[in-house]
Design a protein around this motif. Sequence first.
Motif, PDB file in Angstrom:
ATOM      1  N   GLU A 124      20.480 -29.421  37.183  1.00 30.08           N
ATOM      2  CA  GLU A 124      21.565 -29.116  38.100  1.00 30.08           C
ATOM      3  C   GLU A 124      21.200 -27.931  38.996  1.00 30.08           C
ATOM      4  O   GLU A 124      20.547 -26.990  38.512  1.00 30.08           O
ATOM      5  CB  GLU A 124      22.843 -28.784  37.325  1.00 30.08           C
ATOM      6  N   PRO A 125      21.663 -27.979  40.254  1.00 29.18           N
ATOM      7  CA  PRO A 125      22.226 -29.159  40.910  1.00 29.18           C
ATOM      8  C   PRO A 125      21.132 -30.179  41.172  1.00 29.18           C
ATOM      9  O   PRO A 125      19.960 -29.828  41.291  1.00 29.18           O
ATOM     10  CB  PRO A 125      22.797 -28.600  42.212  1.00 29.18           C
ATOM     11  N   GLY A 126      21.508 -31.451  41.270  1.00 26.47           N
ATOM     12  CA  GLY A 126      20.535 -32.509  41.524  1.00 26.47           C
ATOM     13  C   GLY A 126      20.793 -33.720  40.659  1.00 26.47           C
ATOM     14  O   GLY A 126      21.875 -33.897  40.099  1.00 26.47           O
TER      15      GLY A 126
ATOM     16  N   THR B   2      20.942 -36.869  41.562  1.00 27.90           N
ATOM     17  CA  THR B   2      21.402 -38.002  42.352  1.00 27.90           C
ATOM     18  C   THR B   2      21.003 -37.741  43.797  1.00 27.90           C
ATOM     19  O   THR B   2      20.589 -36.626  44.143  1.00 27.90           O
ATOM     20  CB  THR B   2      22.935 -38.179  42.286  1.00 27.90           C
TER      21      THR B   2
ATOM     22  N   LEU C 270      22.990 -37.463  46.383  1.00 33.43           N
ATOM     23  CA  LEU C 270      23.873 -36.392  46.866  1.00 33.43           C
ATOM     24  C   LEU C 270      23.492 -35.060  46.243  1.00 33.43           C
ATOM     25  O   LEU C 270      23.404 -34.035  46.926  1.00 33.43           O
ATOM     26  CB  LEU C 270      25.327 -36.726  46.537  1.00 33.43           C
ATOM     27  N   GLY C 271      23.282 -35.061  44.933  1.00 35.71           N
ATOM     28  CA  GLY C 271      22.965 -33.821  44.231  1.00 35.71           C
ATOM     29  C   GLY C 271      21.695 -33.165  44.735  1.00 35.71           C
ATOM     30  O   GLY C 271      21.622 -31.938  44.844  1.00 35.71           O
ATOM     31  N   ASN C 272      20.682 -33.971  45.055  1.00 38.60           N
ATOM     32  CA  ASN C 272      19.428 -33.399  45.544  1.00 38.60           C
ATOM     33  C   ASN C 272      19.605 -32.755  46.921  1.00 38.60           C
ATOM     34  O   ASN C 272      18.992 -31.736  47.225  1.00 38.60           O
ATOM     35  CB  ASN C 272      18.351 -34.478  45.595  1.00 38.60           C
TER      36      ASN C 272
ATOM     37  N   LEU D 118      22.461 -31.445  47.986  1.00 37.00           N
ATOM     38  CA  LEU D 118      23.223 -30.226  47.743  1.00 37.00           C
ATOM     39  C   LEU D 118      22.350 -29.158  47.094  1.00 37.00           C
ATOM     40  O   LEU D 118      22.530 -27.965  47.354  1.00 37.00           O
ATOM     41  CB  LEU D 118      24.434 -30.531  46.869  1.00 37.00           C
ATOM     42  N   ARG D 119      21.405 -29.568  46.279  1.00 38.80           N
ATOM     43  CA  ARG D 119      20.487 -28.606  45.653  1.00 38.80           C
ATOM     44  C   ARG D 119      19.720 -27.835  46.723  1.00 38.80           C
ATOM     45  O   ARG D 119      19.590 -26.612  46.647  1.00 38.80           O
ATOM     46  CB  ARG D 119      19.509 -29.340  44.727  1.00 38.80           C
TER      47      ARG D 119
ATOM     48  N   SER E  20      28.085 -31.797  43.245  1.00 36.96           N
ATOM     49  CA  SER E  20      26.854 -32.352  42.688  1.00 36.96           C
ATOM     50  C   SER E  20      27.069 -32.804  41.248  1.00 36.96           C
ATOM     51  O   SER E  20      26.637 -33.890  40.842  1.00 36.96           O
ATOM     52  CB  SER E  20      25.745 -31.299  42.751  1.00 36.96           C
ATOM     53  N   ARG E  21      27.767 -31.987  40.485  1.00 41.68           N
ATOM     54  CA  ARG E  21      27.998 -32.287  39.062  1.00 41.68           C
ATOM     55  C   ARG E  21      28.856 -33.539  38.876  1.00 41.68           C
ATOM     56  O   ARG E  21      28.575 -34.371  38.003  1.00 41.68           O
ATOM     57  CB  ARG E  21      28.653 -31.084  38.400  1.00 41.68           C
TER      58      ARG E  21
ATOM     59  N   GLN F 220      29.121 -36.130  40.770  1.00 38.73           N
ATOM     60  CA  GLN F 220      28.320 -37.324  41.040  1.00 38.73           C
ATOM     61  C   GLN F 220      27.331 -37.582  39.914  1.00 38.73           C
ATOM     62  O   GLN F 220      27.105 -38.737  39.515  1.00 38.73           O
ATOM     63  CB  GLN F 220      27.572 -37.146  42.360  1.00 38.73           C
TER      64      GLN F 220
END
Length: 208
Positions: A31-33, A35, A37-39, A41-42, A64-65, A67
């Motif tokens: 985290e973050p990451g 997915t 989207l998460g990547n 946002l990371r 991020s979390r 998702q």
Amino acid sequence: EGGEGSGKSTQVRSLTRRLRALAVPVTTVREPGGTLLGNRLRNLLKFSRVPLTPEAELLLFNASRAQLVEDVVRPVLEKGEVILCDRFTDSTMAYQGYGRGILLESVGAVNNFATGGLKPDLTVFLDLHPEEGMRRRSTNRDRFEQGFEDKEMMEFHQRVRQGYLELASKEPERWLALDARLSPREVSRLIWQSVEPIIEKMGLARAP
């Protein structure tokens, strides 16, 4: 869990190898990451030069979390398998709550909304003084590590560490707090002492 340079990722990799050697089905995420989207946002959260308010940080981490939980974490758990997270909700409590000064009740409420109340069976906290952590991370520093030599940034990371210690003291049955100054091999051994009973209870371990 732990501050910068405490060895979290090293221990996640070590534990993953050990579980796979026992044929235990395991998925690892960070985290973050984790997915698409998460990547994205990371990259924004860790490396963007755009100023973020503490509240914006809190919401972006949990976007991020949310998702990650929907796409990865819950499906893995529903199959009865193991998931290892390099940071989860306790990081947000420590960094955005204790570190940034957002009310802990607010951080907890947002965390719970993003995860549907999901909590780890075991949280491993690698405790390390911030000064030592930064000596280990002398290069490739992200937004949370840059300017660490400044008094204000040092005080932020000291609050984060204190937050972790308080969180661990409130739920000792869930937390395993370890001295990150120990050798990586010794830390791995101590982590396995706590993980092995959980795996045995789940009935997942097989002979190598």
